[in-house]
Write a protein that holds these residues in place. Sequence first.
Motif, PDB file in Angstrom:
ATOM      1  N   THR A 159      28.952  67.332-103.964  1.00  0.00           N
ATOM      2  CA  THR A 159      30.317  66.863-103.692  1.00  0.00           C
ATOM      3  C   THR A 159      31.291  67.293-104.791  1.00  0.00           C
ATOM      4  N   LYS A 204      24.254  65.564-106.132  1.00  0.00           N
ATOM      5  CA  LYS A 204      24.941  66.166-107.272  1.00  0.00           C
ATOM      6  C   LYS A 204      26.442  66.060-107.050  1.00  0.00           C
ATOM      7  N   ASN A 207      22.422  75.382-107.946  1.00  0.00           N
ATOM      8  CA  ASN A 207      22.080  76.499-107.055  1.00  0.00           C
ATOM      9  C   ASN A 207      20.596  76.861-107.212  1.00  0.00           C
ATOM     10  N   SER A 210      34.662  74.077-102.264  1.00  0.00           N
ATOM     11  CA  SER A 210      35.450  75.270-101.937  1.00  0.00           C
ATOM     12  C   SER A 210      34.692  76.193-100.972  1.00  0.00           C
ATOM     13  N   ASP A 223      34.322  72.421 -96.103  1.00  0.00           N
ATOM     14  CA  ASP A 223      34.888  73.295 -97.139  1.00  0.00           C
ATOM     15  C   ASP A 223      36.405  73.232 -97.168  1.00  0.00           C
ATOM     16  N   CYS A 248      41.610  67.813 -99.739  1.00  0.00           N
ATOM     17  CA  CYS A 248      41.307  68.947 -98.873  1.00  0.00           C
ATOM     18  C   CYS A 248      42.163  68.878 -97.617  1.00  0.00           C
ATOM     19  N   GLU A 253      44.671  78.777-100.243  1.00  0.00           N
ATOM     20  CA  GLU A 253      44.695  77.352-100.603  1.00  0.00           C
ATOM     21  C   GLU A 253      44.991  77.198-102.099  1.00  0.00           C
TER      22      GLU A 253
END
Length: 439
Positions: free
Chosen positions: A88, A114, A151, A167, A186, A220, A324
Amino acid sequence: MYGDISAKAAHMLSLPKVSDFFARLIQRVSPKSYHQACAEVYVTQKFLENFCGDQVRFLARSFGVPGNHLGQQSHGFRWPYGPVAIITPFNFPLEIPVLQLMGALYMGNKPVLKVDSKVSIVMEQMLRLLHTCGLPVEDVDFINCDGKTMNKLLQEANPRMTLFTGSSRVAEKLAGDLKGRIKLEDAGFDWKILGPDVDQEDYVAWVCDQDAYACSGQKCSAQSLLFMHENWASTSLVSKLKGLAERRKLEDLTIGPVLTFTTESMLDHMKQLLEIPGSKLLFGGKPLEGHSIPSIYGAIKPTAIYVPLEEIVKDKNYELVTKEIFGPFQIITDYKSSQLPTVLDTLEKMHAHLTAAVVSNDPLFLQEVIGRSVNGTTYAGLRARTTGAPQNHWFGPSGDPRGAGIGTPEAIKLVWSCHREVIYDFGPVPNRWEIPPST
Ligand SMILES: NC(=O)c1ccc[n+]([C@@H]2O[C@H](COP(=O)([O-])OP(=O)(O)OC[C@H]3O[C@@H](n4cnc5c(N)ncnc54)[C@H](O)[C@@H]3O)[C@@H](O)[C@H]2O)c1
């Protein structure tokens, strides 16, 4: 058990000293006004109330369909994935992680969570609250690390499903790395269209100000592109919006630091936009003054830039205009009734279809716009907004098979469970059954 945990946690969050604690904690790490931080706590509390008692059980309601013969029936189940991950962003340090985490748990998964490390102290405190309310400590793994480490963890641990909120850049990378086993919330480049029927100018201006600039535009769902019908363009809407934007002040964080863009990068973006023929600065466009915000962050006044519709649609400008900017920044344009198809084509070309608002009480106009757009959370009617989705509205992008949702039973079921069909076939085998010829 999760119904009981939710009931206790909802009660605790409703206590003024607890909700005030969380609102202040949110403010320490994610710059927003006290009112906006309280709204985040309130939505979280209401969400927990929604899933008290047997509501968690009902989320996993199954169904049965009669089969072809005695003893046969098919059962459709909502099935957990098992090991799952939740990632998040920084801008809603409590609401997004709690809603997604509880959804994952309600559906029977074992999540690793996370949260963006800049703000993860909020969720650390919330997990302690949940433990106090009965959450078994082994049900959730909580990791504090940077994106790169996460990751790596995902690639090695190989969760069956990952929910990513953040993102589009990271979303696309993870979609590849995880071979599609991902659902996404996203980026949003969210638009609002003011229809031909002008009414309630003050109200509409106020909603525009909230949508574009509350939380310094770091939602967002923030309004990034406003299309005004020419009937609105000839009112004092823009000057009213300017007046409202100029009321915002750093002292109470109704305008404040931007965490992912520097002042320079936002002003550079503005300069590039102002090179487009016919564009102009409507208001803002200057750095905030009299503060000690470190230069790695951004600090600008609420900003609006006018760009003519004919220029927005040109290929060479489109990407720039629809980039954005996660800050107090919006593009405003106007259109004539005959240009509505051009407006609709502009929307269709966008890659992220998150929130949208169609401000009109003309049903034919609404039909035209809604029928030709796809945004997952679309508000329609004179009071339409882009931001402020509470726990009782589905919130999420549409038009992408990876699109996730948050908040409602439908969102929880879609994101956190998969469909499984068990076909029971007990028999009996018919009397005098004989082996048939091969087929
Ligand atoms: N659609 C929604 O519901 C929603 C909600 C809030 C924010 N957002 C979007 O989030 C963005 C702003 O948030 P941000 O700047 O924190 O986004 P971000 O993508 O930089 O980070 C989001 C999270 O991903 C982590 N991360 C970064 N790289 C990673 C990687 N390679 N592997 C795994 N995790 C990684 C970050 O540490 C953070 O926890 C905006 O684009 C906004 O529109 C979307």
